[in-house]
Design an enzyme around this catalytic site. Sequence first.
Site, PDB file in Angstrom:
ATOM      1  CG  MET A  89     -11.426   1.896   2.604  1.00  0.00           C
ATOM      2  SD  MET A  89      -9.830   2.052   3.420  1.00  0.00           S
ATOM      3  CE  MET A  89      -8.778   2.240   1.997  1.00  0.00           C
ATOM      4  CG  MET A 149     -10.878  -4.161   5.769  1.00  0.00           C
ATOM      5  SD  MET A 149      -9.481  -3.601   4.781  1.00  0.00           S
ATOM      6  CE  MET A 149      -8.630  -2.516   5.929  1.00  0.00           C
ATOM      7  CG  ASP A 156      -5.141   1.794   1.285  1.00  0.00           C
ATOM      8  OD1 ASP A 156      -6.026   0.912   1.287  1.00  0.00           O
ATOM      9  OD2 ASP A 156      -3.968   1.584   1.611  1.00  0.00           O
ATOM     10  N   GLY A 189      -0.551   1.754   9.750  1.00  0.00           N
ATOM     11  CA  GLY A 189       0.219   1.626  10.983  1.00  0.00           C
ATOM     12  C   GLY A 189      -0.580   1.201  12.202  1.00  0.00           C
ATOM     13  CG  HIS A 199      -3.790  -2.137  -1.370  1.00  0.00           C
ATOM     14  ND1 HIS A 199      -4.825  -3.033  -1.553  1.00  0.00           N
ATOM     15  CD2 HIS A 199      -4.178  -1.322  -0.356  1.00  0.00           C
ATOM     16  CE1 HIS A 199      -5.788  -2.780  -0.683  1.00  0.00           C
ATOM     17  NE2 HIS A 199      -5.430  -1.731   0.055  1.00  0.00           N
ATOM     18  CB  SER A 234      -0.868   0.009   1.261  1.00  0.00           C
ATOM     19  OG  SER A 234      -1.366   1.327   1.473  1.00  0.00           O
ATOM     20  CG  HIS A 267      -9.237  -1.036   0.029  1.00  0.00           C
ATOM     21  ND1 HIS A 267      -8.542  -1.082   1.217  1.00  0.00           N
ATOM     22  CD2 HIS A 267     -10.548  -1.220   0.347  1.00  0.00           C
ATOM     23  CE1 HIS A 267      -9.390  -1.289   2.208  1.00  0.00           C
ATOM     24  NE2 HIS A 267     -10.612  -1.360   1.714  1.00  0.00           N
ATOM     25  CB  SER A 299       3.347   1.296   8.205  1.00  0.00           C
ATOM     26  OG  SER A 299       2.664   0.263   8.859  1.00  0.00           O
ATOM     27  CG  ASP A 329      -5.594  -3.613   3.585  1.00  0.00           C
ATOM     28  OD1 ASP A 329      -4.549  -3.185   4.098  1.00  0.00           O
ATOM     29  OD2 ASP A 329      -6.364  -2.911   2.885  1.00  0.00           O
ATOM     30  CG  MET A 342      -8.903   6.163   2.615  1.00  0.00           C
ATOM     31  SD  MET A 342      -8.039   6.336   4.185  1.00  0.00           S
ATOM     32  CE  MET A 342      -7.061   4.837   4.223  1.00  0.00           C
TER      33      MET A 342
HETATM   34  C1  DX5 Z   1      -6.227   0.840   5.984  1.00  0.00           C
HETATM   35  C2  DX5 Z   1      -5.805   0.544   4.578  1.00  0.00           C
HETATM   36  C3  DX5 Z   1      -4.601  -0.331   4.488  1.00  0.00           C
HETATM   37  C4  DX5 Z   1      -3.374   0.272   5.089  1.00  0.00           C
HETATM   38  C5  DX5 Z   1      -2.364  -0.775   5.365  1.00  0.00           C
HETATM   39  O1  DX5 Z   1      -7.336   1.650   5.940  1.00  0.00           O
HETATM   40  O2  DX5 Z   1      -6.841  -0.095   3.871  1.00  0.00           O
HETATM   41  O3  DX5 Z   1      -4.346  -0.725   3.137  1.00  0.00           O
HETATM   42  O4  DX5 Z   1      -2.782   1.218   4.260  1.00  0.00           O
HETATM   43  O5  DX5 Z   1      -1.330  -0.201   6.072  1.00  0.00           O
HETATM   44  P1  DX5 Z   1      -0.607  -0.973   7.260  1.00  0.00           P
HETATM   45  O6  DX5 Z   1       0.058  -2.153   6.621  1.00  0.00           O
HETATM   46  O7  DX5 Z   1       0.364   0.029   7.791  1.00  0.00           O
HETATM   47  O8  DX5 Z   1      -1.658  -1.384   8.229  1.00  0.00           O
HETATM   48 ZN    ZN Z   2      -6.324  -1.031   1.835  1.00  0.00          ZN
END
Ligand code: DX5
Ligand code: ZN
Length: 217
Positions: free
Chosen positions: A68, A138, A35, A146, A33, A8, A66, A200, A177, A37
């Site tokens: 969200m 998830m 994210d 993180g 990946h 990610s 992904h 992270s 994830d 949002m």
């Molecule tokens: C969380 C995201 C994840 C996140 C993963 O909302 O969907 O993809 O970036 O990051 P780590 O591996 O740091 O949890």
């Molecule tokens: Zn994600």
Amino acid sequence: MRTIIAPSILGCNYGRLASAAAGLERDGADWIHLDVMDGVFVPVLTFGAGVARSICSEVSIPVDAHLMVEQPAVLIEDFAKAGCRYITIHPESSEKHIHRVLGRIRELGCSPGLALNPATPPEIVRWVADLLDLVLIMAVNPGYGGQKHISATREKICTVRRILDEAGREDVLISVDGGVDSSNAKKLVDAGASVLVSGSYITSSSDRAGAIDSLKV
Ligand code: DX5
Ligand code: ZN
């Protein structure tokens, strides 16, 4: 099949996301990946299809979006046109007809995915198994990188794998994830995950290639 590693880029410099993605490809990533949002489904606002397009043009590996977001139906066409291979939506969004949205993702030439929040019962997968290429489980509540990995996720992976196999969909990929690192990767794969999304752990490492390699279990 070898485990697919999907870094990610959530924690990367937002002024240089496309070059970060290209660097991760050189470092051995199998997918990238994204994210996405919207600041409503989760508190954070990240980026949209324009940025996804730039990233897709800089890498040759599959890009996994992904979403969200509260209203995935209005966004999926733009992400498909941007070049994303996988488009994953959440049933917890305000979208009332996920069948229709998953079918539309397929019509647009992409692979549909369904993401399940930690508290979402896995049984929902049974009713859309015929429409899916991917289930994204998830292991944190979405919104931030993180966070601490929720270890009960392994049980959910096993349950989703069984539901998919009973539906004759052994081919559907299970992705996990949230808080994925070298300490839990093997356990997640042993439970039935074939895609590991990791943010992270990889992007905060001074040796991203080594971090990616350490997840190839
Ligand atoms: C969380 C995201 C994840 C996140 C993963 O909302 O969907 O993809 O970036 O990051 P780590 O591996 O740091 O949890
Ligand atoms: Zn994600």
